[in-house]
Motif scaffolding. Structure first.
Motif, short mmCIF file in Angstrom:
data_model
loop_
_atom_site.label_atom_id
_atom_site.label_comp_id
_atom_site.label_asym_id
_atom_site.label_seq_id
_atom_site.Cartn_x
_atom_site.Cartn_y
_atom_site.Cartn_z
N THR A 67 0.83 -1.21 0.00
CA THR A 67 0.00 0.00 0.00
C THR A 67 0.86 1.26 0.00
O THR A 67 2.04 1.25 0.35
N ASP A 68 0.23 2.36 -0.41
CA ASP A 68 0.92 3.65 -0.50
C ASP A 68 0.94 4.34 0.86
O ASP A 68 0.07 4.12 1.70
N GLY A 69 1.91 5.23 1.02
CA GLY A 69 1.92 6.07 2.21
C GLY A 69 0.77 7.07 2.12
O GLY A 69 0.34 7.44 1.03
N VAL A 70 0.28 7.50 3.27
CA VAL A 70 -0.84 8.46 3.29
C VAL A 70 -0.27 9.88 3.11
O VAL A 70 0.81 10.19 3.61
N SER A 71 -1.01 10.71 2.40
CA SER A 71 -0.55 12.08 2.18
C SER A 71 -0.57 12.87 3.48
O SER A 71 -1.35 12.59 4.39
N GLY A 72 0.32 13.89 3.52
CA GLY A 72 0.32 14.78 4.69
C GLY A 72 -0.94 15.62 4.71
O GLY A 72 -1.63 15.76 3.70
N LYS A 73 -1.25 16.18 5.89
CA LYS A 73 -2.46 16.99 5.99
C LYS A 73 -2.15 18.33 6.65
O LYS A 73 -1.06 18.52 7.18
N ARG A 74 -3.14 19.18 6.65
CA ARG A 74 -2.95 20.47 7.31
C ARG A 74 -2.74 20.27 8.80
O ARG A 74 -2.87 19.15 9.29
N LYS A 75 -2.41 21.31 9.49
CA LYS A 75 -2.07 21.28 10.92
C LYS A 75 -0.85 20.40 11.17
O LYS A 75 -0.74 19.72 12.20
N LYS A 76 0.06 20.35 10.21
CA LYS A 76 1.32 19.61 10.32
C LYS A 76 1.11 18.13 10.59
O LYS A 76 1.92 17.47 11.24
N LEU A 77 -0.04 17.63 10.14
CA LEU A 77 -0.28 16.19 10.35
C LEU A 77 0.51 15.38 9.33
O LEU A 77 0.39 15.60 8.12
N PHE A 78 1.32 14.46 9.85
CA PHE A 78 2.07 13.59 8.97
C PHE A 78 1.19 12.44 8.50
O PHE A 78 0.40 11.90 9.29
N GLY A 79 1.35 12.07 7.25
CA GLY A 79 0.62 10.90 6.76
C GLY A 79 1.24 9.64 7.33
O GLY A 79 2.44 9.59 7.60
N LYS A 80 0.44 8.61 7.50
CA LYS A 80 0.95 7.34 8.05
C LYS A 80 1.86 6.63 7.05
O LYS A 80 1.59 6.64 5.85
N ASN A 81 2.89 6.00 7.59
CA ASN A 81 3.68 5.09 6.74
C ASN A 81 2.84 3.85 6.44
O ASN A 81 2.09 3.39 7.30
N ALA A 82 3.00 3.32 5.23
CA ALA A 82 2.25 2.10 4.88
C ALA A 82 2.91 0.89 5.54
O ALA A 82 4.10 0.92 5.88
N HIS A 83 2.14 -0.17 5.71
CA HIS A 83 2.71 -1.41 6.24
C HIS A 83 3.61 -2.07 5.20
O HIS A 83 3.31 -2.04 4.02
N HIS A 84 4.67 -2.70 5.69
CA HIS A 84 5.50 -3.49 4.79
C HIS A 84 4.85 -4.85 4.57
O HIS A 84 4.08 -5.32 5.41
N ILE A 85 5.21 -5.49 3.46
CA ILE A 85 4.68 -6.82 3.18
C ILE A 85 5.85 -7.80 3.18
O ILE A 85 6.91 -7.50 2.63
N THR A 86 5.66 -8.95 3.79
CA THR A 86 6.66 -10.02 3.68
C THR A 86 6.02 -11.20 2.97
O THR A 86 4.95 -11.66 3.36
N ILE A 87 6.66 -11.64 1.91
CA ILE A 87 6.15 -12.78 1.14
C ILE A 87 6.99 -13.99 1.52
O ILE A 87 8.22 -13.96 1.41
N TYR A 88 6.31 -15.04 1.98
CA TYR A 88 7.04 -16.23 2.40
C TYR A 88 7.14 -17.24 1.27
O TYR A 88 6.13 -17.54 0.62
N VAL A 89 8.34 -17.71 1.04
CA VAL A 89 8.58 -18.69 -0.02
C VAL A 89 9.34 -19.88 0.56
O VAL A 89 10.00 -19.74 1.58
N PRO A 90 9.25 -21.04 -0.09
CA PRO A 90 9.97 -22.20 0.45
C PRO A 90 11.48 -21.99 0.39
O PRO A 90 11.97 -21.28 -0.48
N ILE A 91 12.14 -22.64 1.31
CA ILE A 91 13.61 -22.65 1.27
C ILE A 91 14.02 -23.34 -0.01
O ILE A 91 13.44 -24.35 -0.40
#
Ligand SMILES: Nc1nc2c(ncn2[C@@H]2O[C@H](COP(=O)(O)OP(=O)(O)OP(=O)(O)O)[C@@H](O)[C@H]2O)c(=O)[nH]1
Ligand SMILES: [Mg+2]
Length: 319
Positions: A67-91
Motif C-alpha cells: 500500500t501507498d503512504g498516506v498524504s500529509g495533511k494540514r495542521k502539520k499532520l504527517f501521513g501514516k507510513n504504509a505497512h511493509h509486506i513479507t512474502i514467504y517462499v519455500p527454502i
C-alpha cells in the motif's frame, strides 16, 4: 501439482504527498505554512519459510502490491507510513530480477530480502519555510515505489537424492524409508513430479525416472534434475534383475554429464533393488559388474528390513 516456476510482478507502495497548506482558524486569518509530510510507501520483502513447500500460492496471484503512504495533511499532520509486506517462499527458492538479472537464493528462514523499496513520503510545505520564504506554496510529491518483475524458481533442498531408470523402485524405497506416500506403480514414469520424505532429519528426494536422452528433453527426468543439484548423496537404484546393469548405470550417468558434470562428483551409493524378485546368482553377478566403479554397492528389498537398516546406516555414515 508441484509448482516450481513462476513469474511475479511486485510493486512497492508509493510515498504519500506532502501537503501545501496554511494555518487558518478563528484567531488566525493568514497563518504560516502547516502542511505535513507524506508517509512512506510499504516495502516488499521475501523470506524463507518451512510452512510452504512450493510456489502454488502465486499461481493465480501474479501481482503483489504494497500500500501507498498516506498524504500529509494540514495542521502539520504527517501521513501514516504504509505497512511493509513479507512474502514467504519455500527454502530453496531462487529469485531472479528479470530486468537486472540479479539473483537471490533463499536458504534460511531468518534473512529477509528487501526486493522492492517503498517510495519516500514528500515533505509538506512546513519544512520549506525559511527566513527568505515564510510562505512556501509548494510541497514535495511522494516518490514512486519500486516495481519489479521476478522469476521464482524452486529447487527442493534434499540431502539425499534417489535416482535411476523408470520402475527401478525409487518411490517404493522412499515410502519404506520415510513418512512420504508417493504413488507407486509397476510401470515406467509413475512418478511425475518429485516427492520428498524425511529420513530422520534428512530430506530425501525421489525424482521421476531418467531415460536415455533425458537431458535433451526425452521422458520427464530432465526438468527435475535441478532438484538433485544440491543433494549431498545420490542413491542410484538399479533393479537386481536387470540384465544389463552396466547400461542402466551408464544411461543415467551420461544424462548427468550432459546436464551438469557436478552431479557426477557427488558421493553415490549403487543400490540393487527388489532382491526378493531376483535369484542369488543374478544379484551376485550384477554386484560384481558394478563393483569396479569405486562406489559402495548395496542391495535391498522393501520386504527385507535388515537390508533397509543397512542402507540407512550407510546413508548416516556418509552424511
Ligand atoms: N517385490 C518387490 N517389488 C518392488 C520392490 N520395490 C519396488 N517394487 C515394485 O516395482 C514397481 C516400481 O516401483 P516404483 O517405486 O514405482 O518405481 P520408480 O523407480 O519410482 O518408478 P518411476 O517413478 O516410474 O521412475 C512397483 O510395482 C513396486 O511395487 C521390492 O523391493 N520388491
Ligand atoms: Mg517413482
Amino acid at each position: 501439482m508441484l509448482v516450481d516456476n513462476i513469474t511475479l510482478l511486485i510493486k512497492a507502495g508509493n510515498g504519500g504527498n506532502g501537503a501545501a497548506t496554511f494555518l487558518r482558524n478563528g484567531q488566525t486569518a493568514k497563518g504560516g505554512p502547516d502542511g505535513g509530510n507524506g508517509g512512506n510507501g510499504g516495502n516488499i520483502y521475501f523470506q524463507g519459510s518451512t510452512n510452504t513447500s512450493d510456489l502454488k500460492q502465486f499461481r493465480f496471484q501474479k501481482k503483489i502490491r504494497a500500500t501507498d503512504g498516506v498524504s500529509g495533511k494540514r495542521k502539520k499532520l504527517f501521513g501514516k507510513n504504509a505497512h511493509h509486506i513479507t512474502i514467504y517462499v519455500p527454502i530453496g527458492t531462487r529469485i531472479t530480477d528479470m530486468d537486472s538479472g540479479s539473483v537471490i537464493e533463499v536458504t534460511d528462514t531468518t534473512t529477509p530480502f528487501l526486493l522492492a523499496h517503498g517510495g519516500s513520503g514528500g515533505r509538506g510545505n512546513d519544512e520549506f519555510k525559511s527566513s527568505t520564504n515564510q510562505t512556501p506554496m509548494y510541497a514535495e510529491k511522494g516518490t514512486l515505489g519500486e516495481e519489479k518483475k521476478l522469476l521464482l524458481e524452486l529447487r527442493l533442498i534434499a540431502d539425499i537424492g534417489l535416482i535411476g531408470l523408470p520402475n527401478a523402485g525409487k518411490s517404493s524405497l522412499l515410502a519404506v524409508l520415510t513418512n512420504a506416500t508417493p504413488k507407486i506403480g509397476n510401470y515406467p514414469f509413475t512418478t511425475l513430479e518429485p516427492n520428498i520424505g524425511m529420513l530422520g532429519k534428512h530430506p530425501i528426494a525421489d525424482i521421476p525416472g531418467l531415460i536415455e536422452g533425458a537431458s535433451r528433453g526425452r521422458g520427464l527426468g530432465i526438468a527435475f534434475l535441478k532438484h538433485i543439484e544440491k543433494t549431498k548423496i545420490l542413491v542410484h537404484c538399479i533393479d537386481s534383475a536387470d540384465e544389463n546393469p552396466q547400461k542402466a548405470y551408464d544411461i543415467v550417468h551420461q544424462e548427468f554429464q550432459q546436464y551438469s558434470a557436478s552431479l557426477l562428483n557427488k558421493p553415490e551409493i549403487i543400490l540393487f533393488t527388489k532382491t526378493d524378485l531376483a535369484t542369488q546368482e543374478a544379484i551376485k553377478k550384477n554386484k560384481e559388474i558394478l563393483q569396479n566403479k569405486g562406489k559402495k554397492v548395496l542391495t535391498c528389498s522393501i520386504y527385507d528390513q535388515e537390508s533397509l537398516d543397512l542402507l540407512k546406516q550407510a546413508l548416516e555414515n556418509l552424511l
